[in-house]
Scaffold this active site. Structure first.
Site, PDB file in Angstrom:
ATOM      1  N   ASP A  73       0.825  -1.205   0.000  1.00 17.78           N
ATOM      2  CA  ASP A  73       0.000   0.000   0.000  1.00 17.78           C
ATOM      3  C   ASP A  73       0.866   1.264   0.000  1.00 17.78           C
ATOM      4  O   ASP A  73       1.724   1.430   0.871  1.00 17.78           O
ATOM      5  CB  ASP A  73      -0.894  -0.007   1.241  1.00 17.78           C
ATOM      6  CG  ASP A  73      -2.110   0.888   1.092  1.00 17.78           C
ATOM      7  OD1 ASP A  73      -2.076   1.783   0.239  1.00 17.78           O
ATOM      8  OD2 ASP A  73      -3.090   0.686   1.817  1.00 17.78           O
ATOM      9  N   ASP A  74       0.634   2.133  -0.973  1.00 17.39           N
ATOM     10  CA  ASP A  74       1.337   3.421  -1.094  1.00 17.39           C
ATOM     11  C   ASP A  74       2.808   3.302  -1.511  1.00 17.39           C
ATOM     12  O   ASP A  74       3.556   4.266  -1.394  1.00 17.39           O
ATOM     13  CB  ASP A  74       1.261   4.235   0.218  1.00 17.39           C
ATOM     14  CG  ASP A  74      -0.063   4.969   0.351  1.00 17.39           C
ATOM     15  OD1 ASP A  74      -0.936   4.765  -0.508  1.00 17.39           O
ATOM     16  OD2 ASP A  74      -0.229   5.751   1.301  1.00 17.39           O
ATOM     17  N   CYS A 117      -6.861   4.433  -3.144  1.00 16.18           N
ATOM     18  CA  CYS A 117      -6.651   3.062  -2.701  1.00 16.18           C
ATOM     19  C   CYS A 117      -7.776   2.089  -3.028  1.00 16.18           C
ATOM     20  O   CYS A 117      -7.587   1.122  -3.757  1.00 16.18           O
ATOM     21  CB  CYS A 117      -6.405   3.080  -1.199  1.00 16.18           C
ATOM     22  SG  CYS A 117      -6.329   1.454  -0.482  1.00 16.18           S
ATOM     23  N   HIS A 205     -10.383  -3.246   2.525  1.00 16.85           N
ATOM     24  CA  HIS A 205     -10.856  -1.917   2.124  1.00 16.85           C
ATOM     25  C   HIS A 205     -11.888  -1.972   0.991  1.00 16.85           C
ATOM     26  O   HIS A 205     -12.000  -1.045   0.193  1.00 16.85           O
ATOM     27  CB  HIS A 205      -9.666  -1.030   1.721  1.00 16.85           C
ATOM     28  CG  HIS A 205      -9.949   0.441   1.935  1.00 16.85           C
ATOM     29  ND1 HIS A 205      -9.005   1.409   1.720  1.00 16.85           N
ATOM     30  CD2 HIS A 205     -11.072   1.095   2.319  1.00 16.85           C
ATOM     31  CE1 HIS A 205      -9.518   2.607   1.975  1.00 16.85           C
ATOM     32  NE2 HIS A 205     -10.777   2.440   2.342  1.00 16.85           N
TER      33      HIS A 205
END
Length: 316
Positions: A73-74, A117, A205
């Site tokens: 993530d990121d 995201c 998510h």
């Protein structure tokens, strides 16, 4: 007596002033405590992963290949030294990721379906543009939009536009219900129908209510991220970097918790620094399923904020 009253009033005014100056942090702490009381987190417990056969009934060359998808993530394109034109000047050294690319294939002309995201995750799971099925915006935790807007106003660092449109903040649905439509077909559902054992570890998510969770979207097992701290902030084996100038970071620290769940069950503490814990559990899944086809979706939270490093890594 009069002087005593004046002293008490003065002290009271000072306390009120301090409380007013720190009202956002106090509110975040109140909300965090309320969250812990409403959704208690138990001590760590061992996850007992489903086990495949002790031996394979097929020759390895005859079997469907095992598939592992690792999502960081990121993590940016420039955060991987493999892509640096001059390896000696790379900002970060990522030898293990580089080795995967060198021994396999790297794709330099691929595009994420979304700059945020949750929609990009929905695209990875379905192979479809998320705008095609109405999941094109970031799913925000309850109260996050309004709270960040308050922080912007308090710090007088407002952008030219609000964090969220006011009508969106007033009519926003519950965070648990912000998810990928259950009728969408995921890669896990396709592989499960083909005889694969399917496992999700980490961030989802894509919805937290029962019909939207990973275990309802084709995964036999799911060890789901339930909080966004890598370790409790006061843990002796962690180093924290709090970015107080960033309203989103302040919200994450204020409302953060150290928590996970297995197949939607009771919340419990992960067994150590989150990135290491999920990696260790992924290794257990591989060992448990090495004699049958499996699909593992390892969705790491790193390198997402709040920034916390394991102390041993930081010291090194």
């Amino acid at each position: 007596m009069k002087r005593k009253i004046i002293w008490i009033l003065g002290i009271l005014i000072i306390f009120v002033g301090i409380a007013w100056m720190n009202r956002i942090d106090i509110l975040l702490k109140v909300l965090q405590v309320k969250s812990y009381m409403h959704e208690p987190i138990g001590p760590n417990k061992e996850v007992v992963w489903a086990k495949g056969p002790l031996a394979s009934s097929q020759d390895a060359s005859q079997r469907n290949p095992n598939i592992i998808v690792i999502l960081a993530d990121d993590l940016g394109f420039n955060d991987i030294s493999f892509y640096a034109s001059d390896k000696s000047k790379a900002t970060l050294n990522t030898p293990h990721i580089d080795a995967l690319a060198q021994q396999g294939a790297s794709f330099t002309k691929a595009y994420a379906s979304s700059p945020t995201c949750a929609p990009s995750r929905a695209a990875i799971m379905t192979g479809r543009y998320p705008t095609r099925f109405g999941y094109e915006f970031m799913a925000l935790p309850d109260g996050m939009g309004k709270m960040i807007d308050r922080i912007y106003k308090q710090d007088k660092k407002r952008l030219r536009y609000p964090f969220l449109h006011q009508d969106a903040m007033d009519n926003i649905m519950a965070f648990d219900d912000m998810g990928m439509p259950p009728q969408e077909i995921t890669i896990a559902e396709v592989l499960k129908a083909s005889g694969y054992h399917t496992v999700h570890i980490g961030k989802w998510h894509l919805g937290l209510s029962s019909p939207l969770r990973a275990e309802a979207q084709g995964f036999d097992e799911s060890l789901d991220m339930d909080g966004w701290l890598y370790l409790p902030a006061d843990h002796p084996e962690v180093v924290n970097a709090k970015l107080n100038y960033d309203p989103i970071d302040r919200f994450l620290w204020g409302m953060g918790r150290f928590s996970t769940r297995y197949n939607g069950g009771e919340r419990f503490e992960p067994g150590g620094y989150l990135t290491d814990y999920w990696t260790d559990e992924a290794v257990k899944v591989i060992e448990a399923n090495k004699n049958r086809p499996f699909f593992l979706y390892l969705a790491h939270w790193g390198v997402h904020t709040p920034l916390q490093a394991a102390k041993a890594d930081y010291d090194a």
